[in-house]
Write a protein that holds these residues in place. Structure first.
Motif, PDB file in Angstrom:
ATOM      1  N   ARG A 104       0.836  -1.277   0.065  1.00  0.00           N
ATOM      2  CA  ARG A 104       0.145   0.071   0.010  1.00  0.00           C
ATOM      3  C   ARG A 104       0.929   1.318   0.128  1.00  0.00           C
ATOM      4  NH1 ARG A 104      -5.440  -0.222   2.135  1.00  0.00           N
ATOM      5  NH2 ARG A 104      -6.368  -2.171   1.549  1.00  0.00           N
ATOM      6  N   THR A 105       0.100   2.415  -0.259  1.00  0.00           N
ATOM      7  CA  THR A 105       1.116   3.681  -0.022  1.00  0.00           C
ATOM      8  C   THR A 105       0.064   4.700   0.394  1.00  0.00           C
ATOM      9  OG1 THR A 105       1.997   5.379  -1.355  1.00  0.00           O
ATOM     10  CG2 THR A 105       0.167   4.335  -2.399  1.00  0.00           C
ATOM     11  N   MET A 106       0.709   5.853   0.990  1.00  0.00           N
ATOM     12  CA  MET A 106       0.032   6.932   1.758  1.00  0.00           C
ATOM     13  C   MET A 106       0.001   7.943   0.705  1.00  0.00           C
ATOM     14  SD  MET A 106       0.922   6.922   5.746  1.00  0.00           S
ATOM     15  CE  MET A 106       0.138   8.348   6.029  1.00  0.00           C
ATOM     16  N   SER A 107       0.716   7.851  -0.511  1.00  0.00           N
ATOM     17  CA  SER A 107       0.773   8.893  -1.349  1.00  0.00           C
ATOM     18  C   SER A 107      -0.372   9.460  -2.273  1.00  0.00           C
ATOM     19  CB  SER A 107       1.532   8.590  -2.674  1.00  0.00           C
ATOM     20  OG  SER A 107       3.035   8.246  -2.091  1.00  0.00           O
ATOM     21  N   LYS A 108      -1.510   8.525  -2.437  1.00  0.00           N
ATOM     22  CA  LYS A 108      -2.656   8.563  -3.194  1.00  0.00           C
ATOM     23  C   LYS A 108      -3.735   9.239  -2.307  1.00  0.00           C
ATOM     24  CE  LYS A 108       0.109   6.808  -6.331  1.00  0.00           C
ATOM     25  NZ  LYS A 108       0.816   7.768  -7.070  1.00  0.00           N
ATOM     26  N   ALA A 109      -4.594   8.320  -1.458  1.00  0.00           N
ATOM     27  CA  ALA A 109      -5.856   8.657  -0.719  1.00  0.00           C
ATOM     28  C   ALA A 109      -5.413   9.514   0.278  1.00  0.00           C
ATOM     29  CB  ALA A 109      -6.235   7.226  -0.479  1.00  0.00           C
ATOM     30  N   PHE A 110      -4.288   9.215   0.995  1.00  0.00           N
ATOM     31  CA  PHE A 110      -3.971  10.219   2.043  1.00  0.00           C
ATOM     32  C   PHE A 110      -3.389  11.419   1.635  1.00  0.00           C
ATOM     33  CE2 PHE A 110      -4.204   6.141   4.572  1.00  0.00           C
ATOM     34  CZ  PHE A 110      -4.294   6.594   5.583  1.00  0.00           C
ATOM     35  N   GLY A 111      -3.119  11.806   0.535  1.00  0.00           N
ATOM     36  CA  GLY A 111      -2.770  12.977  -0.026  1.00  0.00           C
ATOM     37  C   GLY A 111      -1.176  13.143   0.516  1.00  0.00           C
ATOM     38  N   PHE A 112      -0.324  12.209   0.659  1.00  0.00           N
ATOM     39  CA  PHE A 112       1.046  12.253   1.467  1.00  0.00           C
ATOM     40  C   PHE A 112       2.001  11.900   0.498  1.00  0.00           C
ATOM     41  CE2 PHE A 112       3.606  10.918   4.686  1.00  0.00           C
ATOM     42  CZ  PHE A 112       3.869  11.684   5.646  1.00  0.00           C
ATOM     43  N   ALA A 113       1.994  12.392  -0.735  1.00  0.00           N
ATOM     44  CA  ALA A 113       3.004  12.193  -1.879  1.00  0.00           C
ATOM     45  C   ALA A 113       4.316  12.778  -1.456  1.00  0.00           C
ATOM     46  CB  ALA A 113       2.438  12.333  -3.141  1.00  0.00           C
ATOM     47  N   GLY A 114       4.177  13.772  -1.089  1.00  0.00           N
ATOM     48  CA  GLY A 114       5.515  14.378  -0.564  1.00  0.00           C
ATOM     49  C   GLY A 114       6.149  13.982   0.682  1.00  0.00           C
ATOM     50  N   GLY A 115       5.368  12.988   1.427  1.00  0.00           N
ATOM     51  CA  GLY A 115       5.849  12.560   2.572  1.00  0.00           C
ATOM     52  C   GLY A 115       6.615  10.974   2.165  1.00  0.00           C
ATOM     53  N   ALA A 150       5.813  12.510  10.832  1.00  0.00           N
ATOM     54  CA  ALA A 150       4.847  13.019   9.726  1.00  0.00           C
ATOM     55  C   ALA A 150       3.909  11.973   9.433  1.00  0.00           C
ATOM     56  CB  ALA A 150       5.557  13.522   8.554  1.00  0.00           C
ATOM     57  N   ALA A 151       4.207  10.721   9.349  1.00  0.00           N
ATOM     58  CA  ALA A 151       3.285   9.733   8.731  1.00  0.00           C
ATOM     59  C   ALA A 151       2.574   9.380   9.912  1.00  0.00           C
ATOM     60  CB  ALA A 151       4.292   8.539   8.077  1.00  0.00           C
ATOM     61  N   ARG A 152       2.948   9.061  11.250  1.00  0.00           N
ATOM     62  CA  ARG A 152       2.217   8.988  12.339  1.00  0.00           C
ATOM     63  C   ARG A 152       0.951   9.672  12.677  1.00  0.00           C
ATOM     64  NH1 ARG A 152       4.615   7.288  17.554  1.00  0.00           N
ATOM     65  NH2 ARG A 152       2.470   6.183  17.709  1.00  0.00           N
ATOM     66  N   ALA A 153       1.562  11.013  12.350  1.00  0.00           N
ATOM     67  CA  ALA A 153       0.477  12.081  12.695  1.00  0.00           C
ATOM     68  C   ALA A 153      -0.652  12.074  11.471  1.00  0.00           C
ATOM     69  CB  ALA A 153       1.128  13.621  12.559  1.00  0.00           C
ATOM     70  N   ALA A 154      -0.189  11.753  10.330  1.00  0.00           N
ATOM     71  CA  ALA A 154      -1.167  11.635   9.024  1.00  0.00           C
ATOM     72  C   ALA A 154      -2.114  10.578   9.221  1.00  0.00           C
ATOM     73  CB  ALA A 154      -0.421  11.540   7.948  1.00  0.00           C
ATOM     74  N   VAL A 155      -1.472   9.306   9.678  1.00  0.00           N
ATOM     75  CA  VAL A 155      -2.429   8.155  10.225  1.00  0.00           C
ATOM     76  C   VAL A 155      -3.336   8.566  11.451  1.00  0.00           C
ATOM     77  CG1 VAL A 155      -2.305   5.821  10.851  1.00  0.00           C
ATOM     78  CG2 VAL A 155      -0.620   6.647   9.312  1.00  0.00           C
ATOM     79  N   ALA A 156      -2.657   9.276  12.130  1.00  0.00           N
ATOM     80  CA  ALA A 156      -3.640   9.704  13.298  1.00  0.00           C
ATOM     81  C   ALA A 156      -4.954  10.591  12.847  1.00  0.00           C
ATOM     82  CB  ALA A 156      -2.810  10.332  14.507  1.00  0.00           C
ATOM     83  N   HIS A 157      -4.629  11.290  11.912  1.00  0.00           N
ATOM     84  CA  HIS A 157      -5.855  12.246  11.447  1.00  0.00           C
ATOM     85  C   HIS A 157      -6.195  11.816  10.023  1.00  0.00           C
ATOM     86  CE1 HIS A 157      -3.647  14.839  14.376  1.00  0.00           C
ATOM     87  NE2 HIS A 157      -4.755  15.593  14.442  1.00  0.00           N
ATOM     88  N   ARG A 158      -6.243  10.173  10.179  1.00  0.00           N
ATOM     89  CA  ARG A 158      -7.027   9.730   8.644  1.00  0.00           C
ATOM     90  C   ARG A 158      -8.253  10.210   8.100  1.00  0.00           C
ATOM     91  NH1 ARG A 158      -5.828   5.473  12.148  1.00  0.00           N
ATOM     92  NH2 ARG A 158      -7.796   4.189  12.829  1.00  0.00           N
ATOM     93  N   ASP A 159      -9.049  10.246   9.249  1.00  0.00           N
ATOM     94  CA  ASP A 159     -10.455  10.537   8.839  1.00  0.00           C
ATOM     95  C   ASP A 159     -10.657  12.108   7.983  1.00  0.00           C
ATOM     96  OD1 ASP A 159     -11.496   8.445  10.072  1.00  0.00           O
ATOM     97  OD2 ASP A 159     -11.947   9.513  11.922  1.00  0.00           O
ATOM     98  N   ALA A 160      -9.922  12.873   8.578  1.00  0.00           N
ATOM     99  CA  ALA A 160      -9.461  14.208   7.691  1.00  0.00           C
ATOM    100  C   ALA A 160      -9.061  14.108   6.330  1.00  0.00           C
ATOM    101  CB  ALA A 160      -9.108  15.346   8.544  1.00  0.00           C
ATOM    102  N   LEU A 161      -7.955  13.308   6.210  1.00  0.00           N
ATOM    103  CA  LEU A 161      -7.260  13.074   5.109  1.00  0.00           C
ATOM    104  C   LEU A 161      -8.058  12.233   3.995  1.00  0.00           C
ATOM    105  CD1 LEU A 161      -3.719  12.546   6.518  1.00  0.00           C
ATOM    106  CD2 LEU A 161      -4.343  14.477   5.055  1.00  0.00           C
TER     107      LEU A 161
END
Length: 357
Positions: free
Chosen positions: A219-230, A261-272
């Motif tokens: 899997r990746t966080m680059s697409k649905a999570f909008g975390f491509a730069g991460g 940064a990734a942990r913070a993003a996963v914690a706020h996954r509902d918003a992302l």
């Protein structure tokens, strides 16, 4: 200044070009399947705080095995997964490279059903793994019978299955994955980079993991999570697979900043992930509109659409670019791929298409 050919580069790398889509400064960029929606401000603040905490200890190496991040990702994936079954790296590309380093290599082969993700053969090349391009069927589909016949013929050490498939966009029937698992002599890697965009009822390969120690889901966080730069990708598999890739991973491959940064993003996954439904709506709008205009369009479970232009795709690509809309020429004669972005970006693309054919 010396030329590349003046260096003692490997013979199998001579004449090649680096992977990458054009990076052009245009108003509407729909060529790399990014999430067009900006990161919400509360998430920006949360990531900023997480990074600030790490900055004070940048003199120390990060957690070499990213245990806390892997635990967060396991909890996000569900399916009863534990930290021992998840591994993370700098994008799913690095994950798949590590898999080929561990299970491919000289004297071994990897097979993929093309057209598919164009990095897979390049990763195979970089790891000295022989690449076997297997064929898809009518309209880029893949049946269990077609897949099994080619796996049996070539006996690859690694099989790549993309679900949803890039560049065609369609998810695999679970029966295809099950059938390949039954006959593959080595590892089966299911690339689910676009899984969050799949249409309702689509079954993830994560559901098949129990009892299949040679199955890997990436899997990746680059697409649905909008975390491509991460740059954060990950896998789910049997714990033995995780131990295998740890043998080839570089020391401290994930920086402390990336992990935080990734942990913070996963914690706020509902918003992302709140933008996923809006992106799916634009995808379906593109599919419906282009079909209404008489074009062939592949069914899509991803955040992009593959469509036939009815002629030379380079002509249409340039015509769109002239109107400020950048899409992707994936090398399929007569076809182009467009990312589903914001409603305004869809408006611009559909309007440009009216005058580009």
């Amino acid at each position: 200044m010396s030329n590349l050919d003046d260096l003692p580069i490997r013979a199998d790398l001579r004449g090649l070009s680096p992977y990458g889509a054009p990076q052009l400064d245009v108003p509407v960029r729909l060529n790399t399947n990014e999430n067009s929606h900006p990161v919400p401000e509360p998430v920006v603040e949360a990531i900023g705080k997480a990074l600030a905490t790490e900055l004070r200890e940048l003199n120390r190496y990060p957690d070499r095995d990213a245990v806390a991040l892997r635990a967060d990702l396991a909890e996000y994936l569900g399916h009863g997964l534990t930290v021992e079954q998840v591994w993370a790296a700098n994008g799913s590309n690095e994950i798949q490279q590590q898999l080929l380093q561990a299970f491919g290599g000289p004297g071994r082969s990897a097979l993929g059903f093309v057209p598919a993700y164009s990095m897979h053969p390049l990763l195979a090349l970089g790891t000295s793994t022989r690449w076997v391009p297997a064929a898809r069927g009518v309209d880029f589909g893949l049946t269990a019978e077609e897949a099994v016949a080619q796996v049996r013929e070539h006996q690859p050490d690694v099989v790549f299955l993309c679900s949803p498939n890039n560049p065609t966009g369609t998810a695999l029937d679970p029966a295809v994955i099950a059938a390949v698992l039954d006959v593959a002599p080595g590892m089966v890697v299911v690339d689910e980079a676009y899984a969050e965009f799949a249409r309702p009822g689509t079954v993830s390969a994560l559901a098949v993991l129990p009892g299949h120690p040679r199955l890997v889901v990436t899997r990746t966080m680059s697409k649905a999570f909008g975390f491509a730069g991460g740059r954060l990708g990950y896998l789910a598999a049997d714990p033995a697979v995780v131990r295998a890739v740890q043998l080839v991973r570089l020391p401290y491959h994930l920086s402390a900043l990336t992990q935080a940064a990734a942990r913070a993003a996963v914690a706020h996954r509902d918003a992302l992930l709140g933008t996923v439904s809006a992106i799916m709506a634009q995808r379906d709008r593109i599919v419906a509109t282009l079909r209404e205009r008489g074009l062939r369009v592949a069914d899509s479970d991803a955040n992009f659409v593959l469509f036939e232009v009815g002629g030379d795709q380079t002509v249409v690509w340039n015509a769109l670019l002239a109107q400020g809309v950048l899409v992707r020429d994936v090398g399929l004669p007569g076809w182009l791929r467009v990312t589903a972005g914001t409603a305004a970006e869809t408006d611009a693309f559909l309007s440009a298409m009216e005058t580009s054919q």
